[in-house]
Write a protein that holds these residues in place. Structure first.
Motif, mmCIF file in Angstrom:
data_model
loop_
_atom_site.group_PDB
_atom_site.id
_atom_site.type_symbol
_atom_site.label_atom_id
_atom_site.label_comp_id
_atom_site.label_asym_id
_atom_site.label_seq_id
_atom_site.Cartn_x
_atom_site.Cartn_y
_atom_site.Cartn_z
ATOM 1 N N LEU A 1 -4.471 -16.322 -10.650
ATOM 2 C CA LEU A 1 -3.045 -16.051 -10.468
ATOM 3 C C LEU A 1 -2.649 -14.744 -11.152
ATOM 4 O O LEU A 1 -1.805 -13.991 -10.640
ATOM 5 N N THR A 2 -3.270 -14.443 -12.287
ATOM 6 C CA THR A 2 -3.007 -13.168 -12.964
ATOM 7 C C THR A 2 -3.405 -11.994 -12.076
ATOM 8 O O THR A 2 -2.659 -11.021 -11.924
ATOM 9 N N LEU A 3 -4.596 -12.088 -11.470
ATOM 10 C CA LEU A 3 -5.024 -11.039 -10.546
ATOM 11 C C LEU A 3 -4.105 -10.979 -9.320
ATOM 12 O O LEU A 3 -3.716 -9.901 -8.865
ATOM 13 N N ALA A 4 -3.770 -12.159 -8.782
ATOM 14 C CA ALA A 4 -2.995 -12.218 -7.546
ATOM 15 C C ALA A 4 -1.609 -11.605 -7.709
ATOM 16 O O ALA A 4 -1.137 -10.875 -6.833
ATOM 17 N N LEU A 5 -0.954 -11.880 -8.836
ATOM 18 C CA LEU A 5 0.400 -11.334 -9.035
ATOM 19 C C LEU A 5 0.366 -9.813 -9.125
ATOM 20 O O LEU A 5 1.246 -9.123 -8.595
ATOM 21 N N GLY A 6 -0.669 -9.283 -9.788
ATOM 22 C CA GLY A 6 -0.806 -7.822 -9.873
ATOM 23 C C GLY A 6 -1.060 -7.193 -8.513
ATOM 24 O O GLY A 6 -0.501 -6.137 -8.188
ATOM 25 N N LEU A 7 -1.902 -7.827 -7.711
ATOM 26 C CA LEU A 7 -2.197 -7.307 -6.370
ATOM 27 C C LEU A 7 -0.983 -7.434 -5.452
ATOM 28 O O LEU A 7 -0.651 -6.515 -4.699
ATOM 29 N N ALA A 8 -0.312 -8.587 -5.496
ATOM 30 C CA ALA A 8 0.822 -8.840 -4.597
ATOM 31 C C ALA A 8 1.980 -7.896 -4.892
ATOM 32 O O ALA A 8 2.740 -7.535 -3.982
ATOM 33 N N ALA A 9 2.120 -7.474 -6.146
ATOM 34 C CA ALA A 9 3.223 -6.570 -6.509
ATOM 35 C C ALA A 9 3.159 -5.276 -5.707
ATOM 36 O O ALA A 9 4.203 -4.692 -5.377
ATOM 37 N N PHE A 10 1.949 -4.819 -5.384
ATOM 38 C CA PHE A 10 1.792 -3.582 -4.613
ATOM 39 C C PHE A 10 1.753 -3.866 -3.102
ATOM 40 O O PHE A 10 2.383 -3.165 -2.307
ATOM 41 N N SER A 11 0.985 -4.885 -2.706
ATOM 42 C CA SER A 11 0.771 -5.100 -1.274
ATOM 43 C C SER A 11 2.041 -5.574 -0.559
ATOM 44 O O SER A 11 2.217 -5.299 0.627
ATOM 45 N N VAL A 12 2.959 -6.262 -1.269
ATOM 46 C CA VAL A 12 4.166 -6.734 -0.598
ATOM 47 C C VAL A 12 5.014 -5.565 -0.103
ATOM 48 O O VAL A 12 5.622 -5.635 0.978
ATOM 49 N N ARG A 13 5.037 -4.464 -0.863
ATOM 50 C CA ARG A 13 5.808 -3.296 -0.431
ATOM 51 C C ARG A 13 5.121 -2.581 0.733
ATOM 52 O O ARG A 13 5.780 -2.062 1.645
ATOM 53 N N ILE A 14 3.778 -2.528 0.700
ATOM 54 C CA ILE A 14 3.039 -1.914 1.801
ATOM 55 C C ILE A 14 3.278 -2.697 3.091
ATOM 56 O O ILE A 14 3.534 -2.118 4.159
ATOM 57 N N ARG B 1 5.806 -4.719 3.776
ATOM 58 C CA ARG B 1 7.226 -4.580 4.145
ATOM 59 C C ARG B 1 7.470 -3.257 4.855
ATOM 60 O O ARG B 1 8.106 -3.212 5.919
ATOM 61 N N ASN B 2 6.951 -2.153 4.302
ATOM 62 C CA ASN B 2 7.164 -0.834 4.911
ATOM 63 C C ASN B 2 6.464 -0.716 6.261
ATOM 64 O O ASN B 2 6.989 -0.084 7.187
ATOM 65 N N ALA B 3 5.284 -1.319 6.387
ATOM 66 C CA ALA B 3 4.571 -1.282 7.671
ATOM 67 C C ALA B 3 5.357 -2.022 8.744
ATOM 68 O O ALA B 3 5.459 -1.571 9.896
ATOM 69 N N VAL B 4 5.933 -3.159 8.375
ATOM 70 C CA VAL B 4 6.725 -3.942 9.339
ATOM 71 C C VAL B 4 7.983 -3.175 9.753
ATOM 72 O O VAL B 4 8.334 -3.118 10.946
ATOM 73 N N VAL B 5 8.660 -2.563 8.778
ATOM 74 C CA VAL B 5 9.870 -1.781 9.088
ATOM 75 C C VAL B 5 9.532 -0.634 10.034
ATOM 76 O O VAL B 5 10.253 -0.375 11.015
ATOM 77 N N GLU B 6 8.433 0.068 9.757
ATOM 78 C CA GLU B 6 8.042 1.210 10.596
ATOM 79 C C GLU B 6 7.697 0.763 12.007
ATOM 80 O O GLU B 6 8.114 1.388 12.987
ATOM 81 N N VAL B 7 6.949 -0.316 12.121
ATOM 82 C CA VAL B 7 6.546 -0.796 13.447
ATOM 83 C C VAL B 7 7.755 -1.283 14.236
ATOM 84 O O VAL B 7 7.874 -1.027 15.441
ATOM 85 N N ARG B 8 8.665 -1.975 13.566
ATOM 86 C CA ARG B 8 9.843 -2.502 14.274
ATOM 87 C C ARG B 8 10.736 -1.375 14.799
ATOM 88 O O ARG B 8 11.493 -1.576 15.750
ATOM 89 N N GLY B 9 10.644 -0.182 14.168
ATOM 90 C CA GLY B 9 11.452 0.947 14.640
ATOM 91 C C GLY B 9 10.752 1.785 15.697
ATOM 92 O O GLY B 9 11.338 2.766 16.184
#
Length: 317
Positions: A186-199, A201-209
């Motif tokens: 969980l310690t590793l996962a929270l650190g990884l998720a903190a970065f990947s969630v923004r990637i 999110r931004n990929a979805v926003v770009e594709v939807r536009g």
């Protein structure tokens, strides 16, 4: 097929060079450390209180530590060329065996942490991408920024305080059962998720536009249906690339996490080998980490080729 083969050849060359460079840097750094290497090896092998001058000199002669550095380095290169990583100066066990034993713990922990991170980041990132600027997007961004700014050991200490010491739901350290993997993963996962969630999110926003998404909506598809049929493949390309880059974070993260949780993985082996100046183990671990890092990047490149035929055409040209 040709782009994939070209990529395989290029990446295999890069993997060999990266692994050799990493192992060479390990050799240079460990010999640049102050102190008598034979004395540190003797202390790790027989214990600080039992170290004598005779023991130290015997180990220096037996392990060839009195030879010039260039000769020691050339000897290591010669062994590696035949597939032999040598023996640990402390345990006298084959380095390959030591890395295989500890590596399986790290592999299990890393895979679990990576999987949990995407179980957290994928639904959150997609939800935020469908409603950018909404309350969920703002809350997720705030939490992600806070987690990304925290070092791994602070996140781990926080989880130990809550789930091990206060609630007593999980063991704080060691490895005897599967429950011992939960907090480190969980310690590793929270650190990884903190970065990947923004990637994500931004990929979805770009594709939807994108225009093709607008065209799909004009043809009568709902937003979710258009994204499922036309957007997922395109949004997955930057996510796959970033997932490979996260391996660098994993290397940094699992060393800290394994030491914090007393987890018997490759990170703990590497730190103990560094403290004991166990050169063959440090160089062998550097070599393996370099090869695995190149392998992960190769898998990401192959995934991008499969997802985006335009990249395959460019690679073929």
């Amino acid at each position: 097929m040709r782009p994939a083969l070209t990529l395989l050849g290029t990446r295999a060359t890069q993997a060999a060079l990266t692994a050799w460079l990493l192992a060479t840097l390990c050799f240079a750094f460990i010999h640049a450390l102050p102190g008598d290497m034979a004395l540190r090896v003797a202390a790790a092998r027989v214990g600080d209180e039992r170290v004598t001058i005779e023991t130290t000199e015997r180990i220096r002669r037996e392990e060839g530590l009195d030879r010039p550095l260039a000769v020691q380095y050339a000897a290591w290169l010669g062994r590696v060329a035949t597939g032999d990583l040598g023996q640990s100066l402390v345990s006298r066990q084959p380095v390959r065996q030591e890395i295989a034993y500890h590596g399986r713990f790290t592999l299990g922990l890393g895979a679990l942490g990576w999987l949990v991170s995407y179980l957290i980041a994928l639904p959150l990132g997609i939800a935020c991408g469908f409603a950018p600027g909404g309350w969920l997007d703002r809350v997720t961004t705030g939490i992600a920024v806070a987690l990304a700014s925290l070092p791994s050991f602070l996140v781990g200490i926080g989880l130990i305080s809550i789930f091990a010491l206060s609630l007593r739901w999980l063991p704080p350290a060691g490895y005897r059962t599967g429950a011992h993997m939960v907090l480190p993963a969980l310690t590793l996962a929270l650190g990884l998720a903190a970065f990947s969630v923004r990637i994500i999110r931004n990929a979805v926003v770009e594709v939807r536009g994108a225009f093709y998404m607008t065209f799909a909506r004009i043809r009568g598809r709902s937003a979710a249906s258009a994204f499922r049929h036309h957007g997922v493949r395109n949004a997955a390309i930057p996510v796959a690339t970033f997932a490979a880059l996260q391996f660098a974070y994993m290397v940094d993260g699992f060393v800290v996490v394994e030491m914090l949780f007393n987890y018997p993985g490759l990170g703990e082996l590497l730190v103990k080998a560094l403290l004991a100046r166990d050169v063959p183990v440090v160089m062998g671990a550097g070599l393996v980490i370099g090869l695995v890092y190149a392998g992960v990047n190769l898998l990401a490149d192959l995934a991008c080729l499969a997802l985006d035929p335009r990249q395959a055409a460019r690679a073929a040209a």
